[in-house]
Design an enzyme around this catalytic site. Structure first.
Site, short mmCIF file in Angstrom:
data_model
loop_
_atom_site.label_atom_id
_atom_site.label_comp_id
_atom_site.label_asym_id
_atom_site.label_seq_id
_atom_site.Cartn_x
_atom_site.Cartn_y
_atom_site.Cartn_z
N LEU A 160 0.83 -1.20 0.00
CA LEU A 160 0.00 0.00 0.00
C LEU A 160 0.88 1.26 0.00
O LEU A 160 0.75 2.10 -0.88
CB LEU A 160 -0.94 0.00 1.22
CG LEU A 160 -1.86 1.19 1.39
CD1 LEU A 160 -2.84 1.31 0.24
CD2 LEU A 160 -2.64 1.10 2.71
N GLU A 162 3.85 3.97 -0.41
CA GLU A 162 4.77 4.29 -1.50
C GLU A 162 5.82 5.25 -0.98
O GLU A 162 5.65 5.81 0.10
CB GLU A 162 3.97 4.93 -2.65
CG GLU A 162 2.94 4.00 -3.24
CD GLU A 162 2.08 4.68 -4.29
OE1 GLU A 162 2.19 5.91 -4.45
OE2 GLU A 162 1.28 3.98 -4.94
N GLY A 164 6.26 8.13 -1.81
CA GLY A 164 5.67 9.46 -1.68
C GLY A 164 4.49 9.54 -0.73
O GLY A 164 4.04 10.62 -0.37
N GLY A 166 2.57 7.49 2.82
CA GLY A 166 2.37 6.39 3.78
C GLY A 166 1.02 6.60 4.41
O GLY A 166 0.02 5.96 4.04
N TRP A 191 8.50 -0.02 1.87
CA TRP A 191 8.38 -0.56 3.22
C TRP A 191 7.58 -1.85 3.28
O TRP A 191 6.87 -2.11 4.24
CB TRP A 191 7.69 0.45 4.17
CG TRP A 191 8.21 1.84 4.10
CD1 TRP A 191 7.51 2.96 3.79
CD2 TRP A 191 9.55 2.29 4.35
NE1 TRP A 191 8.31 4.07 3.85
CE2 TRP A 191 9.57 3.67 4.17
CE3 TRP A 191 10.75 1.63 4.70
CZ2 TRP A 191 10.73 4.43 4.34
CZ3 TRP A 191 11.89 2.38 4.87
CH2 TRP A 191 11.87 3.77 4.67
N ARG A 303 19.18 -9.31 40.92
CA ARG A 303 20.27 -8.33 40.97
C ARG A 303 20.31 -7.69 42.35
O ARG A 303 19.33 -7.11 42.79
CB ARG A 303 20.04 -7.26 39.90
CG ARG A 303 20.93 -6.04 40.01
CD ARG A 303 22.36 -6.33 39.69
NE ARG A 303 23.19 -5.12 39.74
CZ ARG A 303 24.49 -5.10 39.53
NH1 ARG A 303 25.11 -6.23 39.25
NH2 ARG A 303 25.16 -3.98 39.58
N GLU A 398 1.40 -0.05 9.93
CA GLU A 398 -0.03 -0.31 9.97
C GLU A 398 -0.81 0.82 10.58
O GLU A 398 -1.79 0.64 11.30
CB GLU A 398 -0.34 -1.65 10.67
CG GLU A 398 -0.35 -2.71 9.62
CD GLU A 398 -0.82 -4.06 10.07
OE1 GLU A 398 0.04 -4.96 10.12
OE2 GLU A 398 -2.02 -4.20 10.34
N SER A 401 0.88 6.06 15.15
CA SER A 401 0.11 6.42 16.34
C SER A 401 -0.74 7.66 16.07
O SER A 401 -1.84 7.80 16.61
CB SER A 401 1.04 6.67 17.52
OG SER A 401 1.76 5.50 17.82
#
Lengths: 418, 255
Positions: A160, A162, A164, A166, A191, A303, A398, A401
């Site tokens: 999906l 490109e 140029g 996202g 990507w 620790r 995907e 945010s």
């Protein structure tokens, strides 16, 4: 303290509690049983146990190595196919496992806990490649592009974004020229996860740029195909065993039968696919968070500093509490989104919330886990530095945010009637 | 002649859990603690499934004696490939005092009832480490036993069993019907695949009580106290063998 003692991320004295929406739907689609506020349905608990065992035995031991070598975990993906994980919600008639969104979320969380790269490979394949064909494909397309892609030997990818655009998916400039009995695709996608190994490609291209997002259509392209080539493999910060690159289309001819849905339906297909995909990425992010959290808790109990384990120090306890809470809350959100989807109800807002919550939790927890480990957290002897690097992408792909926030706000305004 | 295999599986605290002694010192904490199938029983189930795949077995019946949650253990075995299950219900508060003698009586009764050709158990359970049930079951049935099995093959009408013993490996031939117990290297259990987990839901599980089989599970022992093992003390480094021998003599371990 040995790596193997840390590697035992499984043991916890509390049976993991998670909660679900209090909305009990009588139309529960999958018929596998309702999850309640205190436990998963038996089937889901069993598959969670299987996935956890698998992740512990097969993924965890190689996760560090493949992060360094960036090699695709071919054998492990085959085994995941054999387990039924590479077609988890595909109907049995097409060779899938026939489970529901809740099962997908549970399984993917456990897989990602073992290895975040294996998690994204599984997620991209299930949600982004199989998803569009499952929901929008016709019978032939499912036989050709779903059934052979279930056993882990063949995987697919989703094109999906490109160079140029996202977030601005509607501005796709990859073109599809209608030439009668076939289309000709031209353009570059960026990507793309699973690009190198994929044998099936879902690609979004526009037949009419003037129509903006209404001119976009979705196509299935087999790989290899003449004219389809790949860019260089990206050198990434994290999820390094998952191949990411450009996918280039130069006069790629595909038959009309390979159009998914109807012309102009592409944007809708992409958005609906991403809704389900967000539950997957939420699960992946959650798995990364849990892995980092387990390491932090175990380390803090072993620790010693100022004469006692650092888990006795209030500031460490505060971090542990905050991490635990964020993980619980984001997990609840993920389960709610999955439950709504399984009940056949709208889940766009909740999926966006789940993805946003889980990804921000992953980066938060990984960050704090490094802090708890101190200098040990910064070196590759311990896995938290890898968790930190793996977590970062979950806030970006995907749907960033920022996009998730737009989706949530948009839905809220609609709910309020504005 | 394809065999009918009866496999036992026990729900135990998961091997990876850190065990904690209860505050009343009468047992270990089990509430809210992760449980799973005894690892040696997983190996036993796997062996039975492999026998079926090789067409040596025609039906696998899996049995578990335990509380309500043992049903999950049975379902895991069904998801691995067993055909049907029998859940012998024993209330949770009685589990701590349920002993191999009781379980072996139950297994013997079921072996007769089901006309089993082979009873396959794990060599021991990781909670009590008893290593008794298989042997007792064989005795009650007066059947031959092949325990600590690391390999099982059908040779005509007998079973050839390779056993792991202190001195190495022992190969024996036993008649059928027989009782076997699975040792660690018998096989590597498969994952319950998701499609098989789905199929397992349709498989039948019968429920019964020990009383239904005429077995009395009245406790024969009483737990007095359960304690943590002593905290391991630091060792001492010695500079040479002479010093080592000297220290051993001082502590009375050597003369």
């Amino acid at each position: 303290m040995s790596l193997s003692s840390i590697a035992r991320y499984a043991p916890r004295s509390c049976r993991h509690l998670f909660a679900l929406s209090s909305v009990q739907s009588t139309r529960h689609m999958s018929g596998l049983g309702e999850a309640t506020f205190t436990e998963l349905p038996e089937t889901h608990q069993m598959l969670k146990d299987t996935c956890r065992q698998f992740a512990e035995n097969e993924l965890w031991p190689i996760a560090g190595k493949i992060d360094k070598t960036q090699e695709y975990p071919e054998q492990q993906i085959h085994k995941m196919g054999e387990l039924g994980l590479m077609g988890i919600d595909i109907p049995e008639e097409y060779g899938g496992t026939g489970l529901d969104a809740l099962a997908y979320a549970v399984a993917l969380t456990e897989i990602s806990r073992g290895c975040a790269s294996a998690g994204v490979i599984m997620s991209a394949h299930n949600s982004l490649y199989l998803g569009p064909v499952k929901y929008f494909g016709n019978h032939e397309q499912k036989e050709n592009y779903v059934s052979p892609f279930i056993d882990g030997t063949k995987i697919g990818c989703f094109c999906l974004s490109e160079p140029g655009n996202g977030s601005d998916a509607g501005a796709a400039s990859t073109t599809a020229r209608d030439e009668g009995d076939h289309y000709v695709l031209n353009g570059t996608k960026a990507w793309i996860t699973n690009s190198y190994q994929a044998e099936g490609v879902i690609v979004f291209a526009t037949t009419d740029k003037a129509k903006k997002h209404k001119g976009i259509s979705a196509f299935i392209v087999p790989k290899p195909t003449e004219g389809l080539s790949l860019g260089k493999k990206e050198e990434k910060l994290g999820i390094r065993a998952s191949a990411t690159s450009n996918v280039i289309f130069e006069d790629v001819k595909i038959p009309k039968e390979n159009l998914l849905g109807t012309p102009g339906m592409g944007f809708k297909i992409a958005m609906m696919t991403l809704d389900s995909g967000r539950i997957g990425i939420a699960a992946q992010a959650l798995g990364i968070a849990k892995n980092a959290f387990d390491t932090a808790v175990e380390y803090s109990s072993k620790r010693n500093s100022f004469g006692a384990p650092i888990s006795k120090l209030q500031m460490i306890q505060s971090k542990i509490a905050d991490m635990a809470l964020k993980i619980e809350m984001s997990e609840m959100m993920m389960y709610k989104a999955a439950a709504l989807k399984d009940a056949g109800k709208p889940f766009t807002k909740e999926a966006a919330m789940a993805k946003l919550a889980c990804s921000e939790t992953a980066t938060y927890v990984a960050h704090q886990a490094i802090q708890v480990l101190g200098g040990m957290g910064y070196v590759s002897d311990m896995p938290v530095e890898r968790n930190y690097r793996d977590a970062r992408i979950t806030e970006i792909y995907e749907g960033t945010s920022e996009i998730q926030r737009l989706v949530i706000a948009g839905n809220v305004m609609k709910e309020y009637g504005y | 002649m394809a065999m009918k295999v009866l496999v036992g599986c026990k729900r135990v605290i998961d091997y990876a859990v850190k065990i904690r002694v209860r505050p009343d010192k009468l047992g270990v904490v089990t509430d809210g603690v992760k449980h799973s199938m005894n690892p040696f029983d997983e190996i036993a189930v796997e062996e039975a499934v492999r026998m079926k795949e090789k067409k040596l077995a025609k039906e696998i019946v899996v049995v578990s004696c335990g509380p309500a949650q043992s049903a999950e253990t049975i379902r895991t075995a069904l998801a691995m490939g067993a055909d049907r299950g029998i859940h012998v219900e024993v209330p949770a508060d009685q589990m701590a005092l349920l002993q191999p003698i009781h379980v072996s009586k139950i297994m013997a009764k079921l072996a007769e009832k089901e006309a089993a050709d082979v009873v396959l158990l794990g060599k021991l359970a990781i909670d009590d480490d008893s290593n008794q049930t298989a042997q007792m079951t064989a005795s009650l049935l007066d059947w031959p036993q092949g325990v600590f099995a690391s390999k099982v093959e059908k040779k005509d009408s007998q079973l050839e069993v390779v056993r792991e013993v202190d001195g190495g490996l022992e190969t024996i031939k036993i008649n059928l019907p027989a009782v076997l117990s699975a040792d660690l290297r018998l096989n590597e259990p498969r994952y319950a695949t998701l499609p098989n987990i789905m199929k397992a839901k349709k498989k039948k599980v019968a429920k019964m009580t020990p009383g239904d089989l005429g077995v009395d599970v009245t406790p024969r022992i009483e737990v007095l106290t359960v304690e943590d093992p002593p905290v391991r003390e630091a060792g001492q480094t010695v500079s040479d063998v002479e010093e080592l021998i000297g220290k051993l003599k001082d502590k009375g371990f050597s003369s």
